[in-house]
Design a protein around this motif. Structure first.
Motif, PDB file in Angstrom:
ATOM      1  N   GLY A   1       0.813  -1.205   0.000  1.00  0.00           N
ATOM      2  CA  GLY A   1       0.000   0.000   0.000  1.00  0.00           C
ATOM      3  C   GLY A   1       0.845   1.253   0.000  1.00  0.00           C
ATOM      4  O   GLY A   1       1.734   1.408   0.844  1.00  0.00           O
TER       5      GLY A   1
ATOM      6  N   THR B   1      -9.909   1.921  -6.462  1.00  0.00           N
ATOM      7  CA  THR B   1     -10.907   1.878  -5.394  1.00  0.00           C
ATOM      8  C   THR B   1     -12.065   2.797  -5.777  1.00  0.00           C
ATOM      9  O   THR B   1     -11.944   3.596  -6.706  1.00  0.00           O
ATOM     10  CB  THR B   1     -10.316   2.366  -4.055  1.00  0.00           C
ATOM     11  OG1 THR B   1     -10.196   3.806  -4.089  1.00  0.00           O
ATOM     12  CG2 THR B   1      -8.946   1.756  -3.802  1.00  0.00           C
TER      13      THR B   1
ATOM     14  N   THR C   1      -2.756  -1.042   3.745  1.00  0.00           N
ATOM     15  CA  THR C   1      -3.677  -1.046   2.603  1.00  0.00           C
ATOM     16  C   THR C   1      -4.833  -0.066   2.734  1.00  0.00           C
ATOM     17  O   THR C   1      -5.609   0.102   1.796  1.00  0.00           O
ATOM     18  CB  THR C   1      -4.226  -2.463   2.373  1.00  0.00           C
ATOM     19  OG1 THR C   1      -4.680  -2.998   3.616  1.00  0.00           O
ATOM     20  CG2 THR C   1      -3.140  -3.367   1.810  1.00  0.00           C
TER      21      THR C   1
ATOM     22  N   THR D   1      -9.301  -1.155   1.585  1.00  0.00           N
ATOM     23  CA  THR D   1      -8.588  -2.372   1.231  1.00  0.00           C
ATOM     24  C   THR D   1      -9.414  -3.194   0.240  1.00  0.00           C
ATOM     25  O   THR D   1     -10.629  -3.309   0.374  1.00  0.00           O
ATOM     26  CB  THR D   1      -8.301  -3.200   2.504  1.00  0.00           C
ATOM     27  OG1 THR D   1      -7.434  -2.432   3.349  1.00  0.00           O
ATOM     28  CG2 THR D   1      -7.637  -4.520   2.180  1.00  0.00           C
TER      29      THR D   1
ATOM     30  N   SER E   1      -9.136  -8.150   1.714  1.00  0.00           N
ATOM     31  CA  SER E   1      -9.992  -8.129   2.902  1.00  0.00           C
ATOM     32  C   SER E   1     -10.467  -9.536   3.254  1.00  0.00           C
ATOM     33  O   SER E   1     -10.470  -9.937   4.426  1.00  0.00           O
ATOM     34  CB  SER E   1     -11.204  -7.216   2.670  1.00  0.00           C
ATOM     35  OG  SER E   1     -10.823  -5.879   2.578  1.00  0.00           O
TER      36      SER E   1
ATOM     37  N   THR F   1     -12.338  -0.053   6.267  1.00  0.00           N
ATOM     38  CA  THR F   1     -11.849  -1.373   6.668  1.00  0.00           C
ATOM     39  C   THR F   1     -10.798  -1.199   7.750  1.00  0.00           C
ATOM     40  O   THR F   1      -9.814  -0.490   7.549  1.00  0.00           O
ATOM     41  CB  THR F   1     -11.234  -2.106   5.466  1.00  0.00           C
ATOM     42  OG1 THR F   1     -12.208  -2.210   4.432  1.00  0.00           O
ATOM     43  CG2 THR F   1     -10.772  -3.501   5.862  1.00  0.00           C
TER      44      THR F   1
ATOM     45  N   ILE G   1      -6.049   1.213   8.573  1.00  0.00           N
ATOM     46  CA  ILE G   1      -6.472  -0.174   8.799  1.00  0.00           C
ATOM     47  C   ILE G   1      -6.220  -0.592  10.249  1.00  0.00           C
ATOM     48  O   ILE G   1      -6.807  -1.549  10.735  1.00  0.00           O
ATOM     49  CB  ILE G   1      -5.770  -1.131   7.806  1.00  0.00           C
ATOM     50  CG1 ILE G   1      -6.522  -2.467   7.768  1.00  0.00           C
ATOM     51  CG2 ILE G   1      -4.288  -1.324   8.163  1.00  0.00           C
ATOM     52  CD1 ILE G   1      -6.106  -3.379   6.630  1.00  0.00           C
TER      53      ILE G   1
END
Length: 433
Positions: free
Chosen positions: A8, A38, A134, A138, A143, A313, A339
């Protein structure tokens, strides 16, 4: 080990990769964009800001101002990029988004010890030192892998966050401590309402301005994180059978059950922060301040964190991580960024710095380190790794995370805390870096 892997290239991943490379350690940095994007990103640049373009205040007596000063002591790449690409924003540090991300991307891709790989990672590599950064969006594949790898209940996909207020700004003469039916001790601070007070609060709540959901957040509305204003729209009595139910509570001042009760519980062991139970919301920040200050005892409260509901997430860090950001069950794997449950741009970047420092320690066969809890970064790490795992929600920088001090006046107290934090961070950095 011949390298460290960072997954990431957001704020945290970029900080971690930069920190490692600057200490002479080869890095392989994985970023799935642009091959896989994303719902929120629009470019393939590193450190892209997808919401606001501000990193918060610069005054060291503000939480994020102090946090950024600590990051500067630790030679933050993100802070360097922000200052190089800053735009006028009064007392805040705001940036030109594209210039900011382009600066970070150029620094990272131009570093001779960083190899950038534009591929999606779908599992954590074995027998490697790895930093997982991430982010809040994510990928679905990773995930799913993390859910299995960490445990079924270790991963959350939505924040349903209630506001958190500073305990020392509450008018306790209008509240009382206690639990329903006297069970559980005095665990909750109860703010009782008369029928008239409830009517005024209810009317303001259903009319208040809301933040519109982004397209990728619209699935967030389910019963487990229903905004309090959405519950209120179901009928005037809905809240009286939900988060504001007065059942089992007696106001010691009157000897009677109140018409409605707003409950707050301690958010940390020190009791400097209190959580408004059941008050997850999509109201705008100004609306939250206006409406929630109608609650008796909260007329002049100050918010350490406003409520929200959004796609994010994050892992159950108190259950999974050491304060060094290492995974308990596999210490060669570190997590960084949103995260982990830190909330906000500078918070995410700061955690990336610590993950980078500790990954380099592991690479060189040294013991990982943790900033003192008197610092804002140390306070954040303490919160996300030591709070109650059954009630864990993401947290941003705020002075309630620092040890309290005795002094008259909020600004005086914060000045003392900030001076202590910076002194301790300088000392710690001198030994840790």
């Amino acid at each position: 080990m011949k390298r460290v892997i960072v997954i990431g290239a957001g704020l945290a991943g970029s900080e971690a990769a930069w920190r490692l490379a600057e200490t002479g350690i080869p890095v392989v940095l994985f970023e799935m964009r642009p091959k896989k994007t994303t719902p929120a990103h629009t470019t393939d640049l590193f450190g892209e800001l997808v919401c606001s373009n501000t990193l918060g205040g610069i005054d060291e007596t503000t939480a994020r101002g102090l946090l950024k000063s600590e990051m500067e002591i630790l030679n933050s790449l993100i802070l360097e990029a922000a200052k190089k690409t800053a735009v006028p924003a009064g007392g805040a540090l705001a940036v030109n988004r594209n210039d900011f991300a382009a600066y970070i991307t150029e620094k990272i891709t131009g570093h001779p010890l960083i190899e950038v790989v534009r591929e999606e990672v779908t599992e954590i590599p074995e027998n490697e030192i790895v930093v997982v950064a991430t982010g809040p969006l994510t990928s679905d594949a990773f995930s799913k892998y993390l859910t299995e790898y960490l445990g079924e209940k270790a991963l959350s996909f939505y924040d349903a966050i209630a506001p958190i207020i500073y305990a020392d700004t509450i008018d306790y003469t209008k509240c009382f401590w206690g639990s329903r039916y006297g069970k559980g001790g005095n665990d909750y601070l109860n703010c009782p309402m008369t029928e008239e007070e409830y009517e005024r609060f209810y009317d303001a709540l259903i009319k208040a301005e809301k933040v519109p959901l982004k397209e990728f957040e619209k699935e967030a509305y389910f019963e487990g994180c229903m905004p309090i204003e959405e519950m209120a729209k179901r009928g005037k009595e809905t809240l009286l059978f939900g988060p504001l139910k007065p059942v089992g509570l007696t106001d010691p001042r009157t000897g009677k059950r109140p018409f409605a009760v707003v409950q707050l519980r301690k958010e940390n062991r020190e009791g400097t922060l209190l959580n408004m139970v059941g008050f997850q919301t999509k109201l705008t920040y100004p609306a939250q301040k206006k409406v929630f200050r109608l609650i008796p005892g909260l007329e002049n409260v100050e918010f350490a964190r406003y409520g929200s509901i959004h796609r994010n997430t994050f892992i159950n860090s108190p259950r999974l991580l050491l304060p060094t950001l290492q995974l308990k069950k596999k210490p060669g794997v570190l997590f960084a960024g949103q995260i982990t449950g830190v909330e906000g741009y500078p918070e995410s970047a700061a955690s990336g710095i610590i993950a980078g420092i500790n990954a380099s320690k592991l690479f060189n066969g040294k013991e990982p380190v943790v900033p003192p809890p008197t610092t804002m970064i140390g306070g954040l790490l303490k919160y996300i790794t030591e709070t109650d795992p059954d009630r864990f929600q993401p947290m941003n920088a705020n002075f309630g995370l620092l040890p309290p001090v005795r002094a008259k006046g909020k600004r005086v107290r914060r000045k003392i805390q900030a001076e202590k934090a910076l002194k301790d961070m300088k000392k710690w950095a001198g030994n840790a870096l």
